[in-house]
Design an enzyme around this catalytic site. Structure first.
Site, PDB file in Angstrom:
ATOM      1  N   GLY A   1       2.599  -9.626  -6.774  1.00 19.50           N
ATOM      2  CA  GLY A   1       2.208 -10.053  -5.434  1.00 19.50           C
ATOM      3  C   GLY A   1       1.669  -8.920  -4.597  1.00 19.50           C
TER       4      GLY A   1
ATOM      5  CG  LEU B   1      -0.526 -13.716  -8.141  1.00 24.63           C
ATOM      6  CD1 LEU B   1      -2.037 -13.556  -8.182  1.00 24.63           C
ATOM      7  CD2 LEU B   1      -0.018 -13.715  -6.719  1.00 24.63           C
ATOM      8  CG  ASP B   2       0.103 -10.356  -9.859  1.00 24.12           C
ATOM      9  OD1 ASP B   2      -1.095 -10.173 -10.127  1.00 24.12           O
ATOM     10  OD2 ASP B   2       0.583 -10.183  -8.734  1.00 24.12           O
ATOM     11  CB  ALA B   3       2.587 -14.613 -14.721  1.00 22.55           C
TER      12      ALA B   3
END
Lengths: 290, 290, 290, 290
Positions: D208, D234-236
């Site tokens: 995040g 997100l960001d995964a």
């Protein structure tokens, strides 16, 4: 409080004894100086004391010139002789870069300057080949091409030209960013403590030419780079910064060259920053990096 | 000068202002104290000042008790309240280690003590399983087996027993060397600032149980370990030291466990050394490690 | 599938050409062999091909002896001559360790063996000083003290004694764990490819005596350790593993010795593991480590 | 043999069983193909087999199209379905870069391309701010400024424009080089396996916004960066590469940002190179990077 607030930086070395810290800090406290960063080190082996202090400029009732005058008396009393200096973070540092054909270190420094990370006054780039002129000028920096002949006389003349191009800027740092020429002794002397080289090996291993080939032949499992002050003895000056990266049997010389470049760039950038922030104190052949 | 010469160590924190360094160093200089190592730090965010100083014991005209008394006045004047301590490197630190079944951290600490690298007074090892008794006793250290039941009452009773076994030694450090039990809040409180845990992940990633399995599932390219002070919130205490090691797709969970152990051992040993040398100053949830 | 399931390991080298992978893998496939790990490498510089393959023992219809015989024909056809071997992970590796006074590497290996991480048959520890006898014996391992005189004749005699103590175990690895004696050429020859040394520097820097003192004098910013095969030329054998750790101006020689120990232990443990798992293939003075 | 000699690269995955290596290598050997680099991996947990092979183009009697056709039959027989591809190192990879205001990653990639280290066909740079236009154009690369409004409709429209600017180049890689906008799910889908992001933390920690602030608040001792494929969560996405750098109490958030940039640049450059060389095979949420 912004970290970019203007500061006076005191770098200082003297023979160790009791009362030094007290002497310096009392001097600063007497005038209400606000210390925002301070490093102290005693080298027990050599009996030498080192300190570096950052004082908020606005916390003192006088400017850099008066600070320098007043501190001179303190330094003399503590036996520092010429091993001290006082500088002002408000003055942008002047830098000249010497290059050859390999552009990775220059590209990296230009990128750091262009993105605002490295806030210096890059006065000129000088190359013994013209290759890196266009990228330099694209960044708005003057580029000088000084061809180096092979015979000693031509070389000496080229170095004279480099010298005058450099010296007109009175730079705080002369950066040999993969400049493949060995500085003559008189330039080592003239630029002592201001000329930084990046060597593409983890010194003292693989000094001299073609270090990646040497590393490959020896079968090492890590390769490195070294940022050091230039002295008359080749690749033997005081080391400012070093780092390494892992390689293995799948890496041939070309891979080592490629991976090594990333380390060269990092090590040079860190070494240059430390130098320009007056964080590097040299004593004999070793450095204290605050 | 031997690095093992006896020293008094002053650790100190207070709200930042001008004159602190001068105040402390003048106090030391007044009595001819020889500072052999000094660290200073100002945390601009919180406005808090930290220092740690090592003074040669023989350079002062008085002993630790009088130094403590005299320094208390300085500390009070600077507003430090209870954020300071004075210790003596001549007093061996007392340590108790808590373990479960996994022996790598205990083996490592015993090896460091046995080879003379870590010069501490290891008073006891306490295990909730008996497995690590023989190796402990082979090093001449008392081992206590305290079985932990599964129901809350049995667990609470076991913790009471652990507490009294620990507290009788009044240890400078209680080391949770892969002790797989969560300390109850009252023990976190009682041992605040003295209980160190080694967590087998690079916190805050993979807090809680089975961190290597979590790391494998997420497909990370580095695994790590964290040494931190134990607080009531699980795996959330102030971090003293961390490190990582590279893994790749050839490493399954068992490989990660094996490689991770080397990092756990290193991180715990470094964190414990820093703690015992009074190098760690805690402020809010962050540490200064001089 | 457990990673501890028994496997046959084929290590193999030959001049590179087309069809090698196909030749070997077809041989394995012909008998239904299940390859669970495979490494291939072509060294373009020397034109040499290397491979290492792990085959599940139970997937083949025959045992190690027949595999060896059958594979010999494949190896001969591919021109490998003697550059191959077939081993069985079900056979525990026999190890002998040579030590002097410094115990950190021995403590570390004993801890790894004691905690089950390193599953080897440690047959004996031999020391030219008696200091490390007690800890060795506490782990249930026989310790032999072989005093080394200073004159050449006494030394030669001592080495004869060491040789016979070692050779009776026909070890897969002879580990010089900070054994401070230089092996005579005939032992280098007799134990070629089986004697591993840990040198306390990042070779080729600081070969020979007192490497940490050399490192301190040169002012390097990283120190390291090197695990290599012992050859007649001192500290010049093929390198298996290396690593480094950062030092700075606050580290005196004693600090470097202490920090370096952690790297020595790691590098030796990794090098030994790779060797015992038949992951290291030597060609000229370089290694492939699969 | 030059490492730049043209090669065909086979990337392949299928359920593990016996005979795969033999099947593929025999196919290559049948046509005299010269394998110069080969990686094999079996993921025991998922029972999936992966390989990547580089074959000298000139060693085969046919071109890439026929290789693709012929290999399709092999792949089908081995149950690979769509988990394979064949590519040609002679075809320069097409790349589009998305940026915002922060220029360090763009500067770095432009420098690598300009110095010849990264030999790609950079088709365009697209920014939601105009700041990085001049440096892009100084390198002779087209720059498109696509302003992003704050309301959803304007954003959606901007993304449509970005999409068409990207898609006209049919790029092998879409690089989010500190592009501070979250890709909408339909773009994640359309660019699956081709969109790479650099996140300025060691994921999964500090996913995040403002990861360096999160890292500072938590008091971690290392900060990092992560290059991963972009997915709808997100960001995964699957991680390609990560690295870290040490920080300590003297580093405030601004220092972390500065130090972190060096890691972001390295990690992105390494991740992008691996991706463009078809070294990254994704299975579930994990990557194999040969």
């Amino acid at each position: 409080m912004s970290s970019s607030e203007r500061r006076f930086v005191i770098s200082f070395g003297c023979p160790d004894r009791t009362g030094i810290v007290s002497g310096i800090s009392s001097f600063i406290a007497e005038f209400g100086g606000w210390i925002v960063e301070a490093g102290y080190h005693t080298d027990i082996e050599t009996g030498w004391f080192f300190t570096r202090q950052e004082v908020l400029a606005d916390s003192l009732p006088f400017g850099i010139e008066e600070l320098r005058e007043r501190f001179a008396a303190v330094a003399e009393e503590l036996g520092s002789e010429s091993s001290w200096r006082v500088s002002d973070t408000g003055e942008r540092r002047r830098v000249v870069i010497l290059v050859s054909k390999d552009g990775h270190c220059l590209h990296d420094l230009l990128g750091r300057i262009g993105s605002g990370e490295l806030d210096v006054d890059l006065r000129a780039v000088i190359g013994n080949h013209p290759d890196l002129g266009p990228i330099t000028e694209a960044h708005g920096i003057p580029f000088h091409h000084v061809p180096f002949g092979k015979d000693p006389a031509a070389k000496a003349e080229a170095f004279e030209q480099v010298r005058s191009l450099v010296d007109e800027h009175d730079p705080n740092a002369i950066v040999l960013a993969r400049f493949m020429q060995v500085l003559p002794p008189e330039l080592c002397e003239a630029w002592a403590g201001r000329a930084l080289n990046i060597h593409h090996s983890f010194l003292p291993s693989f000094a001299g030419a073609r270090p990646y080939h040497q590393a490959y032949d020896r079968g090492v499992k890590l390769i490195g780079a070294t940022c050091h002050y230039v002295t008359a003895e080749l690749d033997a000056g005081p080391i400012i910064e070093q780092d390494v990266i892992r390689v293995d049997h799948t890496d041939d010389v070309a891979d080592m060259v490629r991976k090594g470049r990333d380390i060269e760039k990092l090590v040079l950038a860190r070494g240059l920053r430390a130098h320009l922030e007056d964080r590097v104190l040299v004593h004999n052949r070793r450095t204290v990096v605050f």
